[in-house]
Every structure is written in C-alpha cells, then in structure tokens.
Design a protein around this motif. Structure first.
Motif, PDB file in Angstrom:
ATOM      1  N   ASN A 172      -0.107 -15.407  -0.611  1.00  0.00           N
ATOM      2  CA  ASN A 172       0.431 -16.734  -0.603  1.00  0.00           C
ATOM      3  C   ASN A 172       0.676 -17.005   0.704  1.00  0.00           C
ATOM      4  OD1 ASN A 172       1.320 -19.381  -1.217  1.00  0.00           O
ATOM      5  ND2 ASN A 172       3.147 -18.657  -2.328  1.00  0.00           N
ATOM      6  N   GLY A 173      -0.343 -17.656   1.576  1.00  0.00           N
ATOM      7  CA  GLY A 173      -0.393 -17.510   2.971  1.00  0.00           C
ATOM      8  C   GLY A 173      -0.072 -16.244   3.602  1.00  0.00           C
ATOM      9  N   PRO A 174       0.705 -15.900   4.217  1.00  0.00           N
ATOM     10  CA  PRO A 174       0.997 -14.623   5.023  1.00  0.00           C
ATOM     11  C   PRO A 174       1.914 -13.789   4.328  1.00  0.00           C
ATOM     12  CG  PRO A 174       2.519 -16.202   6.009  1.00  0.00           C
ATOM     13  CD  PRO A 174       1.537 -17.032   4.854  1.00  0.00           C
ATOM     14  N   LYS A 175       2.354 -14.078   3.057  1.00  0.00           N
ATOM     15  CA  LYS A 175       3.159 -13.645   2.166  1.00  0.00           C
ATOM     16  C   LYS A 175       2.585 -12.890   0.877  1.00  0.00           C
ATOM     17  CE  LYS A 175       6.137 -15.433  -0.982  1.00  0.00           C
ATOM     18  NZ  LYS A 175       7.218 -16.189  -1.339  1.00  0.00           N
ATOM     19  N   PRO A 176       2.517 -11.543   0.802  1.00  0.00           N
ATOM     20  CA  PRO A 176       1.874 -11.009  -0.287  1.00  0.00           C
ATOM     21  C   PRO A 176       2.748 -11.009  -1.828  1.00  0.00           C
ATOM     22  CG  PRO A 176       2.856  -9.295   0.957  1.00  0.00           C
ATOM     23  CD  PRO A 176       3.228 -10.517   1.618  1.00  0.00           C
ATOM     24  N   GLU A 177       1.904 -11.310  -2.680  1.00  0.00           N
ATOM     25  CA  GLU A 177       2.650 -11.177  -3.976  1.00  0.00           C
ATOM     26  C   GLU A 177       1.833 -10.529  -5.041  1.00  0.00           C
ATOM     27  OE1 GLU A 177       3.071 -15.547  -5.043  1.00  0.00           O
ATOM     28  OE2 GLU A 177       4.193 -15.779  -3.357  1.00  0.00           O
ATOM     29  N   LEU A 178       2.534  -9.767  -6.011  1.00  0.00           N
ATOM     30  CA  LEU A 178       1.811  -9.059  -7.005  1.00  0.00           C
ATOM     31  C   LEU A 178       2.027  -9.717  -8.243  1.00  0.00           C
ATOM     32  CD1 LEU A 178       0.517  -6.189  -7.858  1.00  0.00           C
ATOM     33  CD2 LEU A 178       2.741  -5.353  -8.184  1.00  0.00           C
ATOM     34  N   ARG A 181       0.817  -1.162   0.004  1.00  0.00           N
ATOM     35  CA  ARG A 181      -0.084  -0.107  -0.017  1.00  0.00           C
ATOM     36  C   ARG A 181       0.842   1.492   0.002  1.00  0.00           C
ATOM     37  NH1 ARG A 181      -4.077  -2.634   3.163  1.00  0.00           N
ATOM     38  NH2 ARG A 181      -5.605  -3.414   1.982  1.00  0.00           N
ATOM     39  N   SER A 182       2.080   1.125   0.690  1.00  0.00           N
ATOM     40  CA  SER A 182       2.935   2.311   0.741  1.00  0.00           C
ATOM     41  C   SER A 182       3.537   2.648  -0.576  1.00  0.00           C
ATOM     42  CB  SER A 182       4.089   2.043   1.800  1.00  0.00           C
ATOM     43  OG  SER A 182       4.787   1.186   1.204  1.00  0.00           O
ATOM     44  N   GLN A 183       3.238   1.673  -1.552  1.00  0.00           N
ATOM     45  CA  GLN A 183       3.973   1.896  -2.925  1.00  0.00           C
ATOM     46  C   GLN A 183       2.644   2.164  -3.718  1.00  0.00           C
ATOM     47  OE1 GLN A 183       6.885  -1.204  -4.109  1.00  0.00           O
ATOM     48  NE2 GLN A 183       7.127  -1.789  -1.812  1.00  0.00           N
ATOM     49  N   GLY A 184       1.635   2.303  -3.346  1.00  0.00           N
ATOM     50  CA  GLY A 184       0.457   2.667  -4.279  1.00  0.00           C
ATOM     51  C   GLY A 184      -0.388   1.464  -5.029  1.00  0.00           C
ATOM     52  N   ILE A 185      -0.023   0.327  -4.337  1.00  0.00           N
ATOM     53  CA  ILE A 185      -0.542  -0.962  -4.741  1.00  0.00           C
ATOM     54  C   ILE A 185      -1.589  -1.335  -3.809  1.00  0.00           C
ATOM     55  CG2 ILE A 185      -0.448  -3.308  -5.607  1.00  0.00           C
ATOM     56  CD1 ILE A 185       2.753  -2.544  -6.087  1.00  0.00           C
ATOM     57  N   ASN A 186      -2.862  -1.183  -4.185  1.00  0.00           N
ATOM     58  CA  ASN A 186      -4.069  -1.690  -3.437  1.00  0.00           C
ATOM     59  C   ASN A 186      -4.488  -2.867  -3.696  1.00  0.00           C
ATOM     60  OD1 ASN A 186      -4.118   0.743  -1.995  1.00  0.00           O
ATOM     61  ND2 ASN A 186      -5.099   1.800  -3.961  1.00  0.00           N
ATOM     62  N   GLY A 187      -5.117  -3.621  -2.712  1.00  0.00           N
ATOM     63  CA  GLY A 187      -5.597  -5.018  -2.918  1.00  0.00           C
ATOM     64  C   GLY A 187      -6.392  -5.273  -1.510  1.00  0.00           C
ATOM     65  N   PRO A 188      -6.691  -6.642  -1.653  1.00  0.00           N
ATOM     66  CA  PRO A 188      -7.708  -7.173  -0.390  1.00  0.00           C
ATOM     67  C   PRO A 188      -6.440  -7.398   0.830  1.00  0.00           C
ATOM     68  CG  PRO A 188      -7.312  -9.068  -2.148  1.00  0.00           C
ATOM     69  CD  PRO A 188      -6.829  -7.476  -2.753  1.00  0.00           C
ATOM     70  N   SER A 189      -6.859  -7.267   1.987  1.00  0.00           N
ATOM     71  CA  SER A 189      -6.082  -7.529   2.939  1.00  0.00           C
ATOM     72  C   SER A 189      -5.985  -8.931   3.447  1.00  0.00           C
ATOM     73  CB  SER A 189      -6.623  -6.888   4.214  1.00  0.00           C
ATOM     74  OG  SER A 189      -6.765  -5.484   4.138  1.00  0.00           O
ATOM     75  N   TYR A 190      -4.774  -9.168   4.198  1.00  0.00           N
ATOM     76  CA  TYR A 190      -4.484 -10.665   4.411  1.00  0.00           C
ATOM     77  C   TYR A 190      -5.569 -11.164   5.412  1.00  0.00           C
ATOM     78  CZ  TYR A 190      -2.491 -14.489   6.936  1.00  0.00           C
ATOM     79  OH  TYR A 190      -1.978 -15.762   7.432  1.00  0.00           O
ATOM     80  N   ARG A 191      -6.086 -12.546   5.182  1.00  0.00           N
ATOM     81  CA  ARG A 191      -6.889 -13.170   6.248  1.00  0.00           C
ATOM     82  C   ARG A 191      -6.115 -14.334   6.650  1.00  0.00           C
ATOM     83  NH1 ARG A 191     -10.282 -11.845   2.077  1.00  0.00           N
ATOM     84  NH2 ARG A 191     -11.834  -9.975   2.435  1.00  0.00           N
ATOM     85  N   PHE A 192      -6.106 -14.533   8.037  1.00  0.00           N
ATOM     86  CA  PHE A 192      -5.486 -15.591   8.692  1.00  0.00           C
ATOM     87  C   PHE A 192      -5.768 -16.729   7.899  1.00  0.00           C
ATOM     88  CE2 PHE A 192      -5.331 -19.090  11.831  1.00  0.00           C
ATOM     89  CZ  PHE A 192      -3.900 -18.920  12.173  1.00  0.00           C
ATOM     90  N   LEU A 193      -4.588 -17.581   7.858  1.00  0.00           N
ATOM     91  CA  LEU A 193      -4.529 -18.867   7.353  1.00  0.00           C
ATOM     92  C   LEU A 193      -4.634 -18.969   5.841  1.00  0.00           C
ATOM     93  CD1 LEU A 193      -4.209 -21.662   8.339  1.00  0.00           C
ATOM     94  CD2 LEU A 193      -6.192 -22.109   8.405  1.00  0.00           C
TER      95      LEU A 193
END
Length: 195
Positions: free
Chosen positions: A50-56, A2-14
């Motif tokens: 990808n689990g707790p790791k965001p990927e673009l 988000r700090s780089q201007g890329i928006n998307g869904p938030s992480y959900r546990f598991l």
C-alpha cells in the motif's frame, strides 16, 4: 516480512505492487476455475504494498482472531477516505478506541441468540419467496449467485429495516455501483491532490 518467513514481491517506487495485483485479478477473471475446490482459504495469502507500506492478506484463522480481538491496538486500522468512507460510513469497520468498543457491544447484541431467533420467521419467509420464484424452472439449472445476493438483501431489508428487497432495491443497486467503483480503483495509483 522476509525475516519472518513471508515472501512476496518487492516494493516498487510509487505504486508498490499494484500493477501485479491488477494483472493477477485480470488473469483470474479470464480463466474458468478448474477442479472446483471449496477449500480456497489456505491458498489465499498475498503480500500487498500500500504505497511504501507492506501489508499481508491472510486467511489464517488464528491470526484473524488475534487481529479482530486487538484490545491493545497492536494492529491499527488505516484511515478510510474518499468513496470507501462514504460506503462504510462511520461505523464499526472504521471506528477506533472507545467508539469502536461501544459499537462492538451494540453489534454483539444484534447477533445474540435471542435476537437471531426473533429474526428467524422473516428469514424463513424470504427463503420461501425465493423458492416460489424458482418453481417455474422445474429441474432446469438457474444462476444462484444473483439469487443469493437478492436473498441476502431481502433478509437484511426485512430484519433491519422492516421492508423488503423490492422497496430497498434502489439503495442496494446504488451501493452495488459504489462498491464496484471502489473495487475497480482500489489498486490504482493515487497521488495526493490528483485522485
């Protein structure tokens, strides 16, 4: 991101955003494309957890060039496991470091102009065989998606293995089934020891 201007869904546990991705895919498969436009690349951008790791996921060519030519390993590859590892083997897509550099050099040779020129007669022959199969259809519509998959497989068989699609049909069908299984399960939650 988000700090780089890329928006998307938030992480959900598991499960990250796997369920959202599955719903998007299902919705897209159920709808016919309206106003067919071949310029889909600018529209394909997705934040993927990808689990707790965001990927673009992006189709920005400048970013893709930077990632592909990553000599400093700023963009490390994920470890490939399970059926995907079986499908991809230990080749260029999954290798790293010195092994990757060696395989990339070998692959570059295959796609050098002289090598491709030597493959041209086999490619032309494959296209001629396909066009001959199309003759009975005259001016009628045909489904070209399967035809071009068949053509691609035939060209790969002839240029890489010296055979044709018919001789390698079982291998291509098994690869297709394995790819389908992997794609179907790619966004499902996988817990360690319970895959």
């Amino acid at each position: 991101m988000r700090s780089q201007g890329i928006n998307g869904p938030s992480y959900r546990f598991l499960h990250g955003n796997n369920q959202e991705i599955l719903n998007i895919k299902k919705s897209a498969e159920e709808r016919a494309m309206e106003g067919f436009d071949l310029d889909v690349c600018p529209k394909v951008k997705l934040v993927y957890w990808n689990g707790p790791k965001p990927e673009l996921v992006t189709t920005n060519l400048e970013i893709l060039k930077e990632v592909i030519s990553d000599k400093d390993e700023n963009f490390p590859k994920d470890d490939v496991e399970g059926y995907l590892r079986i499908l991809l083997g230990d080749g260029l897509v999954v290798s790293r470091g010195e092994k990757w550099a060696k395989m990339r050099k070998l692959a570059n040779h295959v796609f050098h102009g002289e090598s491709l020129r030597d493959m041209t007669p086999a490619m032309v022959e494959c296209v001629e065989v396909m066009l001959e199969r199309w003759k009975p259809y005259g001016g009628k519509e045909i489904e070209v998606f399967e035809e071009f998959k068949h053509l691609t497989s035939d060209i790969i068989s002839r240029t890489a293995f010296g055979s044709n699609y018919i001789e390698g049909k079982d291998i291509f069908q098994m690869s297709k089934k394995l790819t389908s299984i992997i794609a179907r399960n790619a966004h499902k939650i996988q817990l360690p020891f319970f895959k």
